[in-house]
Design an enzyme around this catalytic site. Sequence first.
Site, PDB file in Angstrom:
ATOM      1  N   ASN A 123      -0.475  20.041  10.210  1.00  0.00           N
ATOM      2  CA  ASN A 123       0.258  19.099   8.977  1.00  0.00           C
ATOM      3  C   ASN A 123      -0.612  20.014   8.092  1.00  0.00           C
ATOM      4  O   ASN A 123       0.148  20.230   6.166  1.00  0.00           O
ATOM      5  CB  ASN A 123      -0.214  18.085   9.032  1.00  0.00           C
ATOM      6  N   GLU A 163       3.508  12.809   0.977  1.00  0.00           N
ATOM      7  CA  GLU A 163       2.967  12.331   0.052  1.00  0.00           C
ATOM      8  C   GLU A 163       3.039  13.341  -0.243  1.00  0.00           C
ATOM      9  O   GLU A 163       2.630  13.398  -2.203  1.00  0.00           O
ATOM     10  CB  GLU A 163       1.700  11.541   0.269  1.00  0.00           C
ATOM     11  N   ASP A 218      17.060  21.653 -38.427  1.00  0.00           N
ATOM     12  CA  ASP A 218      17.223  21.539 -37.231  1.00  0.00           C
ATOM     13  C   ASP A 218      16.500  20.794 -35.675  1.00  0.00           C
ATOM     14  O   ASP A 218      16.978  20.887 -34.994  1.00  0.00           O
ATOM     15  CB  ASP A 218      17.412  23.369 -36.797  1.00  0.00           C
ATOM     16  N   ASP A 232       1.692  24.036   7.471  1.00  0.00           N
ATOM     17  CA  ASP A 232       3.132  23.693   6.837  1.00  0.00           C
ATOM     18  C   ASP A 232       2.613  23.865   5.088  1.00  0.00           C
ATOM     19  O   ASP A 232       3.476  24.581   4.668  1.00  0.00           O
ATOM     20  CB  ASP A 232       2.955  22.125   6.699  1.00  0.00           C
ATOM     21  N   VAL A 251       0.151  10.264   8.630  1.00  0.00           N
ATOM     22  CA  VAL A 251      -0.233  10.802   7.314  1.00  0.00           C
ATOM     23  C   VAL A 251       0.118  12.193   7.578  1.00  0.00           C
ATOM     24  O   VAL A 251       0.917  12.701   6.037  1.00  0.00           O
ATOM     25  CB  VAL A 251      -2.057  11.457   7.969  1.00  0.00           C
ATOM     26  N   ALA A 252       0.774  12.687   8.685  1.00  0.00           N
ATOM     27  CA  ALA A 252       1.365  14.047   9.034  1.00  0.00           C
ATOM     28  C   ALA A 252       3.272  13.526   8.313  1.00  0.00           C
ATOM     29  O   ALA A 252       4.152  14.734   8.196  1.00  0.00           O
ATOM     30  CB  ALA A 252       1.133  14.726  10.322  1.00  0.00           C
ATOM     31  N   ILE A 297       4.701  11.401   6.100  1.00  0.00           N
ATOM     32  CA  ILE A 297       4.866  11.034   4.656  1.00  0.00           C
ATOM     33  C   ILE A 297       4.004  11.595   3.893  1.00  0.00           C
ATOM     34  O   ILE A 297       3.622  12.404   3.937  1.00  0.00           O
ATOM     35  CB  ILE A 297       3.782   9.907   4.608  1.00  0.00           C
ATOM     36  N   ASP A 302      16.158  27.248 -36.328  1.00  0.00           N
ATOM     37  CA  ASP A 302      14.970  27.856 -36.317  1.00  0.00           C
ATOM     38  C   ASP A 302      14.383  27.002 -38.008  1.00  0.00           C
ATOM     39  O   ASP A 302      12.954  26.580 -38.678  1.00  0.00           O
ATOM     40  CB  ASP A 302      14.111  28.947 -36.418  1.00  0.00           C
ATOM     41  N   ASP A 351      22.599  30.509 -32.506  1.00  0.00           N
ATOM     42  CA  ASP A 351      22.726  30.839 -33.707  1.00  0.00           C
ATOM     43  C   ASP A 351      22.380  31.899 -34.267  1.00  0.00           C
ATOM     44  O   ASP A 351      22.792  33.508 -33.022  1.00  0.00           O
ATOM     45  CB  ASP A 351      20.573  31.096 -34.156  1.00  0.00           C
TER      46      ASP A 351
END
Length: 885
Positions: A707, A284, A617, A711, A279-280, A282, A613, A326
């Site tokens: 984690n 994700e 365009d 973090d 878990v920590a 990966i 504009d 422009d």
Amino acid sequence: MWFAKSAPEVLTECKVDPATGLTTEEAQARLAQYGENKLEGKPKKSLIALFFSHLQDMLIYVLLGAAVITLVIGEYVDAIIILLVVFLNAAIGVIQEYKAEKAVEALQQMTTPKSLVKRDGQIQEINSEDIVVGDIVVIDAGRFIPADIRLIESANLQIEESALTGESVPSEKDANNIHPDPKTPIGDKTNMAFMSTLATYGRGEGVVVATAMETEIGKIAKILDEDIEEMTPLQKRLDELGRVLGFIAIAVCVLIFIIAFFQKRDLFEMFLTAISLAVAAIPEGLPAIVAIVLALGVTRMSKINAIVKKLPAVETLGSVSIICSDKTGTLTQNKMTVVKFYTLDNLQNVPSEGTGFEARQEEQELMKSFVLCSDATYEDGQGTGDPTEVALIVLGDKYDLSRQRLHTEYKRVGEKPFDSDRKLMSTLNQEGTGYRVHTKGAIDNILKIAKNALVNGQVVPLTAEMKANYLQVAEAMSDDALRVLGAAYKDTDRVIDPEEMEQDLTVLGIVGMIDPPRLEVKDSIAQAKSAGITPVMITGDHRNTAAAIAKELGIASALEQSITGTEIDALSEEEFAGKINSYRVFARVSPEHKVKIVKAYQEQGNVVSMTGDGVNDAPSLKNADIGVAMGITGTDVSKSASDMILADDNFTTIVHAIEEGRNIYNNIRKSVIFLLSCNLGEVVAIFASVLFFWPVPLLATQILWINLITDTLPAIALGVDPGDKEVMKKKPRDPKESFFAGGAGARAVLGGTLIGVLTLVAFYFGLNEYGYSLGSANIPDEVLTYARTMAFVVLAGSQLFYSFAMRSPTKSIFQLGLFSNKYLVVAVVVGFMLQLGVITIPFLADAFKLQMLSGGDWGIVILFSLIPLTLNEIAKIFMRMTAKN
Ligand code: ATP
């Protein structure tokens, strides 16, 4: 069946007077009764649904499974911690997603189309959502039709109805038509304009007969269900990276579990540790972090007038190497003033102030044509409409040729609107018992369709010599950066069609007007150049005018650096691509040239931003890597085709946006590298301990805590790091460049490994204090708890401190200013307080199996925690030294 009724009938039924429109009170009452003019999108996810969607993840299922097992075997505290972590994780996910969504929504609010309506007798611009049945809507080229409308007036109005009919050729509209057949197909209802279709040409006015889901588009419910949640290229790449790293992490965890099995460790504990580590480790959360950093960045950009419509644009902005801009309004102030006029052989200066000046008869004719052929107004010092035309009205006022008087005396009965391909506009006005065409526009084009000239009050055939004469004066004016406009006329005895207007004209003369450059643009151009970006000017205006302004602003240094649309046409695509780098000014170009320019630059490997504009365009804005529309003067079409809108139409804003884009990309990189180093640290510590038969330095719950809590905050804080001022002294980033280029990968690996090793060393220190070592058998639980606390604090502490080092790959934390990112300081302080909290609050310490450390040990853990930061700072000194040599 509004199309079967006459306009007066419809107006009576809708209870509105077309001259004044609805009153504000009536409009509000109708809005309250019938609701907003909005198509219903897909229903939004509720917070609960959002929360559960964050639980749908393989790893989370495994964790939940682990929680159930811990419950069954009676480890209630662990079960509670795991569940808490799972829910907190989902909650943080929801908050992030919600914040990102809110930011995007707020931006969408800013870009909702507006419409011109007549209310209380005045024309006003309102949000299209506030339109009600009975509103009188003014339609002009480039605007989206905001509701279903029965036309009551039309002048060459053409509407592109592909959203409804699939037919992309615009259909011609005529308010006077009536279609009695109830089965008339939508495409043939020429007296109607439908919601979500687009006016491409001409003008019109109509009364709203249906709004929101009652409209034709609402009925077929073909809702523009654009998925704005599409991932940006970077998010996609990080998502892939996350997946690869995820597999590696899972492999490592399985390996840990297998090794532990053969080592005959406590299998359940190892199972939990392996899962928590997975878990920590990966990452994700990477796309989520990117999403939130992008969303916050986009909100910040909207405050500096750059409204980013599509998130990927932020990343692309950082790579822009060519800014095509422009001229009028973006590089210049779009405040035109006529300073000179010329009839054959007679050049006059216009006084800057005052009225009541006298002019010769043919000069008066020149001004009369200009005034009659303009839609702008100027009253009490306030102008509305095209600034070029406002300048012409002001000119008329100075010579007692007031717009009001002329337009009443010489009523307009027909017109051919301006378009940027012809660069001309014509009107047909009554003149005595007959009619007169008044044409104004680019003098070169006028000369092409003129037969005669008015000289000393006499109409004489236009000779080559006269043409050369006009052009010479026009060139001279252009060299002085003046915008030049010519006028011509022709008399007829009947009302003629627009197609017949622009032929066999009699030239009257020309005017030259100044449009001063925007003051701040010169600095921005210098800044763009030092950032390795080439700014170029693209304009419909005359070559010399364009080149003169380009020189003044520092875009070009010589006339030779300019090329005209006609010259571009003479080159093949390859030839043009080969030469394009030698040009800085593209003059007298039409919208289709813009596409050619974008493609040629891209061919040369550039990332191109293009402004636009007008109605035409859209193709160039779509083709460009960053299509930039004008917020004030831009049409709805250009806005909807763009990636970014400039709320102030200003070139300087583009440069600021690029700077922000670069900073945002860098910040994303800082967050990601930081998160990866943290994850790696955790993996190294656990993996090494298992590999070498040592006790595990961290328990499952401890890993989860670090984690989740430690973090996340610093990673987000790094994402909002204040911009580096030096960022505009570097070259644009190559879009193909790896995310880990420039030593970023090394920083993650080295930093992560160091953090992991230090965690183990701290663990060893803890054991050693009680006379044990990593290899000892039967270490008592209290000793393990003590040593784990040391490892726990060092792991979290070194990550927290290391986050400071991540702020710049070369600059020291003191050069950056220790407190210049307050969010990071707060994140780190909070991180430490949380660590202290779990250790000192008895029930938490018990739950996490931690304990208070002695003063001496605090000294050691702090010292250890500072090592990654310190080593990184020393490495930066070397980097700075080598960079200098
Ligand atoms: P940019 O593309 O940088 O905004 P621009 O405003 O000069 O430049 P256009 O608006 O396409 O470009 O104008 C091109 C030319 O068309 C002008 O040089 C002028 O000769 C002519 N023109 C511009 N506005 C009008 C107008 N309202 N009526 C008639 N002719 C016009």
